[in-house]
Design an enzyme around this catalytic site. Structure first.
Site, short mmCIF file in Angstrom:
data_model
loop_
_atom_site.label_atom_id
_atom_site.label_comp_id
_atom_site.label_asym_id
_atom_site.label_seq_id
_atom_site.Cartn_x
_atom_site.Cartn_y
_atom_site.Cartn_z
CG ASP A 65 11.05 7.78 -32.13
OD1 ASP A 65 10.60 7.31 -33.19
OD2 ASP A 65 11.90 7.21 -31.43
CD GLU A 103 -2.81 -1.24 -0.02
OE1 GLU A 103 -3.39 -0.22 -0.38
OE2 GLU A 103 -2.89 -2.34 -0.62
#
Ligand code: 6GU
Length: 232
Positions: A169, A116
């Protein structure tokens, strides 16, 4: 560039780091990547790294002792400490601009969370740069760390064979356009033909067409994608 990865699951990185691009970059000395098991800094016979949250609640938290000891040990291995990144869903969201910022660092230390999350005193002691890779929940920071290593490595000079290919890119040009359509052989596939302009040999016309296509693809993406949620 030096990258340290701190994780409870070092085995997850083995084949990733041996992959063609990263494997070559490491053997050629462009990238020095070192994976360290946080559990090696846990104490006691059980080598405990996680425990239940005070006050109750679901799941387990990473204890501050082993995490802080691991970060301090790793930082002390080099003359200069690295830029400490904590992979956590609550962090600032990764995009190509943030990747470029990280790629300018000489050394990164990537701290992967699990369960968590971390005891708050990890944040308060180390003041890490908290980064998330998107608004969804992963089981841990390892996959996010791989995303960062992959995206950053391609920007390290010499890692890509062809220096031009990173710049061309999507998101990397001056105007941050996404790439338009591209074609290879055959010239016809199931009745669909390669656009005539790409076969013309006219490099000026081709460059103009590609730019137009990139603008259209970028506009389409802006029109159709769901912006990330925010409060207000
Ligand atoms: Cl960095 N960690 C986890 N556990 N989940 C995520 C994330 C990171 N980024 C997006 N989701």
């Amino acid at each position: 560039m030096r990258i340290d990865i701190l994780t409870l699951f070092p085995d997850m990185f083995a084949s990733f780091l041996q992959g063609s691009l990263l494997g070559l970059a490491r053997t050629s000395g462009l990238l020095d990547i070192c994976v360290t098991n946080i559990r090696d800094f846990a104490e006691g016979t059980h080598r405990q790294v996680d425990d239940r949250p005070f006050g109750g609640g679901p799941g387990m938290l990473l204890m501050p002792g082993p995490v802080v000891a691991c970060v301090e040990n790793v930082q002390d291995r080099m003359a200069a400490p690295g830029h400490l990144v904590m992979l956590t869903p609550g962090g600032r969201r990764l995009d190509q601009q943030l990747v470029e910022e990280l790629a300018r660092k000489e050394r990164l230390v990537l701290l992967c969370g699990r369960y968590e999350g971390f005891d708050q005193r990890v944040h308060d002691t180390l003041h890490p740069d908290e980064i998330s890779i998107g608004d969804y929940v992963l089981s841990g920071g390892e996959v996010a760390a791989m995303v960062i290593v992959d995206a950053v490595a391609r920007l390290v000079p010499g890692v890509l064979g062809d220096e031009e290919s990173a710049r061309q890119d999507s998101f990397c040009g001056d105007d941050r356009l996404v790439e338009g359509p591209q074609y290879t052989r055959p010239r016809e596939f199931r009745g669909r033909h390669v656009p005539e302009v790409l076969l013309s040999g006219d490099h000026g016309r081709i460059a103009t067409w590609r730019h137009e296509q990139a603008v259209a693809a970028t506009q389409h993406r802006t029109d159709t994608h769901q912006p990330s949620r925010s409060l207000s």
